[in-house]
Motif scaffolding. Sequence first.
Motif, PDB file in Angstrom:
ATOM      1  N   TRP A   1      54.176  81.492  53.820  1.00 41.95           N
ATOM      2  CA  TRP A   1      54.269  82.366  54.991  1.00 41.95           C
ATOM      3  C   TRP A   1      53.766  81.695  56.250  1.00 41.95           C
ATOM      4  O   TRP A   1      54.124  82.100  57.351  1.00 41.95           O
TER       5      TRP A   1
ATOM      6  N   TRP B   1      48.288  80.036  64.234  1.00 44.90           N
ATOM      7  CA  TRP B   1      47.050  80.798  64.002  1.00 44.90           C
ATOM      8  C   TRP B   1      46.582  81.539  65.243  1.00 44.90           C
ATOM      9  O   TRP B   1      45.864  82.524  65.132  1.00 44.90           O
TER      10      TRP B   1
ATOM     11  N   VAL C   1      46.091  89.458  61.609  1.00 38.07           N
ATOM     12  CA  VAL C   1      45.367  90.131  60.530  1.00 38.07           C
ATOM     13  C   VAL C   1      44.629  91.358  61.080  1.00 38.07           C
ATOM     14  O   VAL C   1      44.510  92.370  60.393  1.00 38.07           O
ATOM     15  N   TYR C   2      44.185  91.284  62.331  1.00 42.13           N
ATOM     16  CA  TYR C   2      43.550  92.478  62.898  1.00 42.13           C
ATOM     17  C   TYR C   2      44.575  93.512  63.351  1.00 42.13           C
ATOM     18  O   TYR C   2      44.300  94.711  63.361  1.00 42.13           O
TER      19      TYR C   2
ATOM     20  N   HIS D   1      40.982  78.731  60.651  1.00 37.50           N
ATOM     21  CA  HIS D   1      41.961  78.417  59.613  1.00 37.50           C
ATOM     22  C   HIS D   1      42.244  76.916  59.562  1.00 37.50           C
ATOM     23  O   HIS D   1      43.048  76.467  58.763  1.00 37.50           O
TER      24      HIS D   1
ATOM     25  N   GLY E   1      34.950  86.756  53.900  1.00 35.48           N
ATOM     26  CA  GLY E   1      35.476  86.205  55.148  1.00 35.48           C
ATOM     27  C   GLY E   1      34.383  85.547  55.962  1.00 35.48           C
ATOM     28  O   GLY E   1      34.571  84.461  56.518  1.00 35.48           O
TER      29      GLY E   1
ATOM     30  N   LEU F   1      33.602  82.262  54.516  1.00 33.07           N
ATOM     31  CA  LEU F   1      34.624  81.266  54.837  1.00 33.07           C
ATOM     32  C   LEU F   1      34.515  80.790  56.277  1.00 33.07           C
ATOM     33  O   LEU F   1      34.952  79.690  56.614  1.00 33.07           O
ATOM     34  N   ALA F   2      33.943  81.635  57.126  1.00 30.42           N
ATOM     35  CA  ALA F   2      33.828  81.258  58.528  1.00 30.42           C
ATOM     36  C   ALA F   2      32.741  80.204  58.733  1.00 30.42           C
ATOM     37  O   ALA F   2      32.666  79.596  59.798  1.00 30.42           O
TER      38      ALA F   2
ATOM     39  N   ASP G   1      33.528  76.475  54.073  1.00 30.33           N
ATOM     40  CA  ASP G   1      34.987  76.422  54.147  1.00 30.33           C
ATOM     41  C   ASP G   1      35.524  75.059  53.739  1.00 30.33           C
ATOM     42  O   ASP G   1      36.577  74.959  53.128  1.00 30.33           O
TER      43      ASP G   1
ATOM     44  N   GLN H   1      38.417  75.838  51.359  1.00 30.21           N
ATOM     45  CA  GLN H   1      39.730  75.828  51.990  1.00 30.21           C
ATOM     46  C   GLN H   1      40.815  75.539  50.957  1.00 30.21           C
ATOM     47  O   GLN H   1      40.674  74.670  50.122  1.00 30.21           O
TER      48      GLN H   1
ATOM     49  N   HIS I   1      39.781  86.468  49.036  1.00 28.62           N
ATOM     50  CA  HIS I   1      39.298  87.063  50.288  1.00 28.62           C
ATOM     51  C   HIS I   1      40.358  87.945  50.930  1.00 28.62           C
ATOM     52  O   HIS I   1      40.150  89.123  51.191  1.00 28.62           O
ATOM     53  N   PHE I   2      41.530  87.368  51.167  1.00 33.96           N
ATOM     54  CA  PHE I   2      42.452  88.179  51.969  1.00 33.96           C
ATOM     55  C   PHE I   2      43.142  89.247  51.145  1.00 33.96           C
ATOM     56  O   PHE I   2      43.574  90.249  51.698  1.00 33.96           O
TER      57      PHE I   2
ATOM     58  N   ILE J   1      41.248  92.317  51.432  1.00 32.97           N
ATOM     59  CA  ILE J   1      41.514  93.025  52.678  1.00 32.97           C
ATOM     60  C   ILE J   1      42.923  93.594  52.731  1.00 32.97           C
ATOM     61  O   ILE J   1      43.116  94.775  53.000  1.00 32.97           O
TER      62      ILE J   1
ATOM     63  N   ARG K   1      45.297  76.804  45.770  1.00 28.79           N
ATOM     64  CA  ARG K   1      46.267  77.890  45.889  1.00 28.79           C
ATOM     65  C   ARG K   1      47.690  77.346  45.980  1.00 28.79           C
ATOM     66  O   ARG K   1      47.895  76.158  46.188  1.00 28.79           O
TER      67      ARG K   1
HETATM   68  C1  HEM Z   1      35.159  89.946  58.764  1.00 27.37           C
HETATM   69  C2  HEM Z   1      35.893  89.172  59.417  1.00 27.37           C
HETATM   70  C3  HEM Z   1      36.697  88.048  58.794  1.00 27.37           C
HETATM   71  C4  HEM Z   1      36.351  86.754  58.776  1.00 27.37           C
HETATM   72  C5  HEM Z   1      35.093  86.163  59.354  1.00 27.37           C
HETATM   73  C6  HEM Z   1      37.404  86.029  58.129  1.00 27.37           C
HETATM   74  C7  HEM Z   1      37.429  84.679  57.915  1.00 27.37           C
HETATM   75  C8  HEM Z   1      38.466  83.973  57.362  1.00 27.37           C
HETATM   76  C9  HEM Z   1      38.520  82.557  57.270  1.00 27.37           C
HETATM   77  C10 HEM Z   1      37.455  81.607  57.762  1.00 27.37           C
HETATM   78  C11 HEM Z   1      39.687  82.208  56.672  1.00 27.37           C
HETATM   79  C12 HEM Z   1      40.190  80.808  56.427  1.00 27.37           C
HETATM   80  C13 HEM Z   1      39.983  80.387  55.062  1.00 27.37           C
HETATM   81  C14 HEM Z   1      40.619  79.072  54.805  1.00 27.37           C
HETATM   82  O1  HEM Z   1      41.850  78.974  54.820  1.00 27.37           O
HETATM   83  O2  HEM Z   1      39.873  78.124  54.562  1.00 27.37           O
HETATM   84  C15 HEM Z   1      40.367  83.407  56.401  1.00 27.37           C
HETATM   85  C16 HEM Z   1      41.590  83.462  55.805  1.00 27.37           C
HETATM   86  C17 HEM Z   1      42.340  84.599  55.800  1.00 27.37           C
HETATM   87  N1  HEM Z   1      41.927  85.850  56.186  1.00 27.37           N
HETATM   88 FE1  HEM Z   1      40.118  86.372  56.850  1.00 27.37          FE
HETATM   89  N2  HEM Z   1      38.369  86.869  57.766  1.00 27.37           N
HETATM   90  C18 HEM Z   1      37.982  88.130  58.179  1.00 27.37           C
HETATM   91  C19 HEM Z   1      38.700  89.263  58.052  1.00 27.37           C
HETATM   92  C20 HEM Z   1      39.999  89.283  57.655  1.00 27.37           C
HETATM   93  C21 HEM Z   1      40.830  90.417  57.767  1.00 27.37           C
HETATM   94  C22 HEM Z   1      40.422  91.746  58.344  1.00 27.37           C
HETATM   95  C23 HEM Z   1      42.028  90.056  57.259  1.00 27.37           C
HETATM   96  C24 HEM Z   1      43.286  90.828  57.087  1.00 27.37           C
HETATM   97  C25 HEM Z   1      43.629  91.887  57.647  1.00 27.37           C
HETATM   98  C26 HEM Z   1      41.962  88.693  56.860  1.00 27.37           C
HETATM   99  C27 HEM Z   1      43.020  87.994  56.334  1.00 27.37           C
HETATM  100  C28 HEM Z   1      43.004  86.672  56.066  1.00 27.37           C
HETATM  101  C29 HEM Z   1      44.134  85.932  55.589  1.00 27.37           C
HETATM  102  C30 HEM Z   1      45.540  86.493  55.349  1.00 27.37           C
HETATM  103  C31 HEM Z   1      43.717  84.632  55.393  1.00 27.37           C
HETATM  104  C32 HEM Z   1      44.512  83.503  54.778  1.00 27.37           C
HETATM  105  C33 HEM Z   1      45.405  82.814  55.691  1.00 27.37           C
HETATM  106  C34 HEM Z   1      46.137  81.745  54.947  1.00 27.37           C
HETATM  107  O3  HEM Z   1      47.192  82.025  54.383  1.00 27.37           O
HETATM  108  O4  HEM Z   1      45.665  80.607  54.931  1.00 27.37           O
HETATM  109  N3  HEM Z   1      40.706  88.242  57.111  1.00 27.37           N
HETATM  110  N4  HEM Z   1      39.606  84.485  56.834  1.00 27.37           N
END
Ligand code: HEM
Lengths: 118, 587
Positions: B188, B296, B303-304, B350, B414, B417-418, B423, B427, B435-436, B439, B497
């Motif tokens: 995607w 990104w 995502v928000y 990301h 999340g 991961l931040a 990460d 990653q 994680h996702f 959500i 993954r």
């Molecule tokens: C609390 C706040 C959040 C933080 C700090 C956070 C942090 C992160 C981080 C750092 C990654 C990257 C991971 C990586 O690829 O190494 C990630 C991936 C992802 N997050 Fe979050 N996230 C949060 C909330 C959310 C929310 C609310 C959603 C969805 C509605 C979400 C959906 C995703 C998705 C879809 C990915 C994967 C993207 C991919 O395909 O590589 N995250 N998140």
Amino acid sequence: MEEQPGLSEQYTRASPWPVFVALGLVLTEFGVFLGNYLLPVGVGGVLLLEASVVGILRESGYVDSLWPSSLGVGLFVGGVGAALLTVGRFNRGAALAGAGGIAVLAAVGFCCYERGYL
Amino acid sequence: MAVSPELVFSVLMGLLLLVVAGWLTRLEDWQAYTPVGGGGYGESTGHGHEEKPAGLTRWLTTVDHKDLGILYSLFGIVAFAWGGITAMLMRVELTTPGMDFLASFGGVGLYNALLTTHGITMLFLFAAPLIFGFANYMVPLLVDADDMAFPRINAIAFWILPFATILMWAGFFLPLVGIDIQAAKTSWTLYTPLSSTMQGTGVDVFLLGFHLSGFSTTMGAINFIATIVAERDSVNVPWSKLDIFSWTILTQGGLILFAFPILTAAVTMLLLDRNFGTMFFAGEGGGAMLWQHLFWFFGHPEVYILVLPPMGLVSLILPKFAGRKLFGFKFIVYSTLAIGILSFGVWAHHMFTTGMNPRLTASFMAISLAIGIPSAVKVFNWITTLWNGKLRMTAPMLFSVGFVQNFIIGGVTGVFLAAVPFDLVMQDTYYVVGHFHFIVFGAIGFALFAAMYYWFPIMTGRMYDRRLALWHFWLSIIGGNVTFIAMLILGYGGMPRRYATYLPKFMTWHAVATVGAFIMTFGVVAFVWNIWQSALYGKRVDSGDPWNLKQSDQFSNEWKWYEGKRQTMLADGGEEDADDAERNAAD
Ligand code: HEM
Ligand SMILES: [Cu+2]
């Protein structure tokens, strides 16, 4: 004719145009972008889109007569076609220029009709 | 003489245009379109001015926000089925390390195609349209507007979606009828150079559909913003009384307005790179990094875009079944706005492993950690709303509480991961997938289920089957946690993954994840069966207040509207008659 009210007057919350605006847009993008033997699909899409835009503008009451909007979309599409021709995209350019030309012709027709010449 | 495809397509298009023109002349009074014509526009024709025609024509021509809300919801559920089937095909394949189940259908290539369509479908064709479905139906009622600001644009935005979807899914079905257009296998995220160099018209067809679906989303967002700002009844619903769901839809609209044009532009550039020899993502200047930044910069706000309205739904529904007002309403609104703004400043989390300047990674880490704060504010507000409340564990309430549980795990992972050092290890492992999914399914999915049950009486006039809804909930929460916790554990173990095959040491947890996925599937089947059956044959609701909201003084606008509608129906000759008439009209 007077006995048969049209759909969008009889019903306050219905319009036949949106579905064709959408279909026209999708066919346009698909056919014109991919080109080759799909170009006819694009031309059909452009014609459908032009007609639906003119139709929906009139039906919703944003404009009163048909010819200015028809002229507008025709010039727009024709202009894009002309631009493509100048950068050497012959088939796509000619297709769009032609489809735009048809809308311009239609505008002339509408204009004559609305003024009672036809 | 051989028949050329051009000729075939020309004839087909000619026929299509003729059919369209024929249908339109049957429906429309063309005389009304020209100033010199007979009846003239706007004059009464003496025929009744009802709202809508009957039958299929009604659904094809409707511009009523309620009908479009139902159409969006139905569309979302169809997409959910496709997303779910593709997911289960992958999960079955992943039960064992080798390539076996999918081997005879297309092997690794098919797996990659399934992975791509699953992600895109769930985000853009299930979650977003279902949110728009509820918003379409409810926001005009909540803000006391007659309809959306632009009803026709609303209908156009909806109708683009099914057509765009045909393009996005075509690659799976055309090969079956002998046309060599293969599904995209780009994932995607569409990372270049993979997506810019992958052979095949199928990728272009998919990208065109994706591009068009973006138009649809943007039109929808503009419409929601205009409706809430301009069509709101400013006497009955001043800003200070705007409900929380409408607030999140407004914020979402703003995010869409800034994020989607970036996606559209990036996809256009990708299409040009693929077909017209441009080099946006090939050369030194742009390259792969340019794609990732553009994607990104859209992708994190996206995502928000997907999670804010579900947060709004939960904030709306929880208090209704806790018997108290939402705790800290203002702070929930402020945190929504804060998240909306901050979400544009975190995209590079990301990209921590791409070798960016470490000073940059540090600042993106800081903002990503900061965005956890408003998210946590919301969680604490929800918990405090529940505290000492008179809880009624109905299906919408259960799903809202389930949302909070899943969102906590999803949010905390999340935040982990931040953190850059974490990460760098995690990653591209299943940890991110876990994680996702907490959500996107555990939170967003749950909130949408909650909304579906909560508003079911308004949308259908009937009640869902409570027992099936309980099955749906328990199977979903158990199955979801089993699957996604297994994914987090796989990630800790280093399972990368996006692979169809893996080392035997990962087999146990993959098997667990598959079992969990089946449990969830049973829940989803219960859900679909329930709403299908209940919408047609369920018990009729017998009051305008099926949730007893008046008791706790939370009888909000959409229910007031519904009560009013029921009263007019009764006055017009009884509910049964009105219902049957509607039934006939829908047939
Ligand atoms: C609390 C706040 C959040 C933080 C700090 C956070 C942090 C992160 C981080 C750092 C990654 C990257 C991971 C990586 O690829 O190494 C990630 C991936 C992802 N997050 Fe979050 N996230 C949060 C909330 C959310 C929310 C609310 C959603 C969805 C509605 C979400 C959906 C995703 C998705 C879809 C990915 C994967 C993207 C991919 O395909 O590589 N995250 N998140
Ligand atoms: Cu992110």
